[in-house]
Scaffold this active site. Structure first.
Site, short mmCIF file in Angstrom:
data_model
loop_
_atom_site.label_atom_id
_atom_site.label_comp_id
_atom_site.label_asym_id
_atom_site.label_seq_id
_atom_site.Cartn_x
_atom_site.Cartn_y
_atom_site.Cartn_z
N SER A 225 0.88 -1.18 0.00
CA SER A 225 0.00 0.00 0.00
C SER A 225 0.91 1.22 0.00
O SER A 225 2.10 1.11 0.32
CB SER A 225 -0.84 -0.02 1.28
OG SER A 225 -1.45 1.23 1.51
N TYR B 184 -1.83 -1.21 10.59
CA TYR B 184 -1.87 -1.40 9.13
C TYR B 184 -0.57 -0.90 8.49
O TYR B 184 0.03 -1.58 7.66
CB TYR B 184 -3.07 -0.64 8.57
CG TYR B 184 -3.28 -0.79 7.09
CD1 TYR B 184 -3.82 -1.96 6.56
CD2 TYR B 184 -2.96 0.24 6.20
CE1 TYR B 184 -4.03 -2.11 5.20
CE2 TYR B 184 -3.17 0.11 4.84
CZ TYR B 184 -3.71 -1.06 4.34
OH TYR B 184 -3.91 -1.20 2.99
#
Ligand SMILES: NC(=O)c1ccc[n+]([C@@H]2O[C@H](COP(=O)([O-])OP(=O)(O)OC[C@H]3O[C@@H](n4cnc5c(N)ncnc54)[C@H](O)[C@@H]3O)[C@@H](O)[C@H]2O)c1
Length: 259
Positions: free
Chosen positions: A150, A163
């Protein structure tokens, strides 16, 4: 000849969003696709769509954080299609604070259990997939592995420490595996999407319309990505056209990370 003709490719998280788009496009381009997801209904519905369109695919129920499930997934691909040429390790959890029913969680409010839950899937799960896929690829002639990180793999985003940590680790897994197998016909790359309009994101936008206009503005290109735009980059990395690309982190984020 279709670009991915006769390539046996695993896609994890194939039941939704980026994984669904990648599985459908891979089948359209001739791949024999092993769809893997923890959500059977979602996986089955993508499988039905691929079969309706004349593609070749199978669905396997997998929780990527469980070794036996991952071994079964890889065995299903090699026994149905004779080999494993590619894998898109894309299944992942959002930050603890962004999951349904939870509230946004600044770093010091994270508990070890919240952190561990995210790492179990995003890091250990991705590790297990890479490990067992490499074993199969070494036996069946090499291949290409793409792991979904990401922008949060190279940047911090607020109240998402679990995350952000997990997606940084996916880049570490990718580079380590790429280096160890570079001379053995296995390429390993990371894909770093920006904000992408998947069902998960659409739910957040429905709850908070201001978030949608923020997300559009944050990406210099002026909008969020469609899942197929991210999937295209994964399919390129999986294809022979990316034959000299390994250990890379390919950003597909409308310019988000350049400013
Ligand atoms: N959507 C975005 O804006 C965005 C941005 C950057 C990175 N990503 C990453 O892209 C990947 C896909 O995200 P998405 O937005 O398409 O998500 P999504 O929620 O639409 O799809 C994720 C899929 O993974 C499956 N899954 C979850 N846990 C699993 C497990 N333990 N085992 C097997 N399958 C499991 C889910 O059932 C679901 O079908 C994720 O790794 C995510 O972190 C997404």
């Amino acid at each position: 000849m279709k670009e991915l003709a006769d390539k046996s490719i695993i896609v994890t998280g194939a039941g939704s969003g980026i994984g669904e788009a990648a599985a459908v496009l891979a089948a359209e381009r001739g791949a024999q696709v092993t769809l893997a997801d923890i959500d059977d209904d979602a996986g089955q519905s993508v499988l039905d769509r691929i079969h309706r369109d004349g593609g070749t695919a199978q669905f396997v129920h997998v929780d990527i954080s469980i070794t036996e499930h991952v071994q079964n997934m890889v065995a299903a691909a090699t026994s149905a299609y004779g080999k494993l040429d590619g894998a898109f390790n894309n299944a992942g959890l959002p930050a603890w604070g962004q999951r349904p029913g939870n509230t946004s969680t600044p770093f010091a409010d994270l508990t070890p259990e919240m952190l561990q839950g995210t790492l179990d899937v995003n890091v250990v799960g991705t590790f297990l997939c890479i490990k067992h896929q490499i074993e199969a690829m070494l036996r069946t002639g090499g291949g290409s592995i793409v792991n979904t990180s990401s922008d949060a793999g190279i940047l911090a985003i607020a109240s998402a420490g679990d995350y952000v940590t997990s997606k940084h680790a996916v880049i570490g897994l990718t580079k380590s595996a790429a280096l160890d197998y570079a001379t053995q016909g296995i390429r390993v790359n990371a894909l770093l999407p920006g904000i992408t309009l998947t069902p998960m994101m659409a739910k957040s936008f429905d709850k908070n319309p201001e978030l949608r206009s923020w997300a559009d503005k944050m990406q210099p290109i002026g909008r969020v990505a469609q899942p197929a735009e991210v999937a295209e980059a994964a399919l390129w990395l999986l294809s022979d056209r990316a034959s000299f690309v390994t250990g890379s982190s390919l950003v597909v984020d409308g310019g988000f990370s350049m400013v």
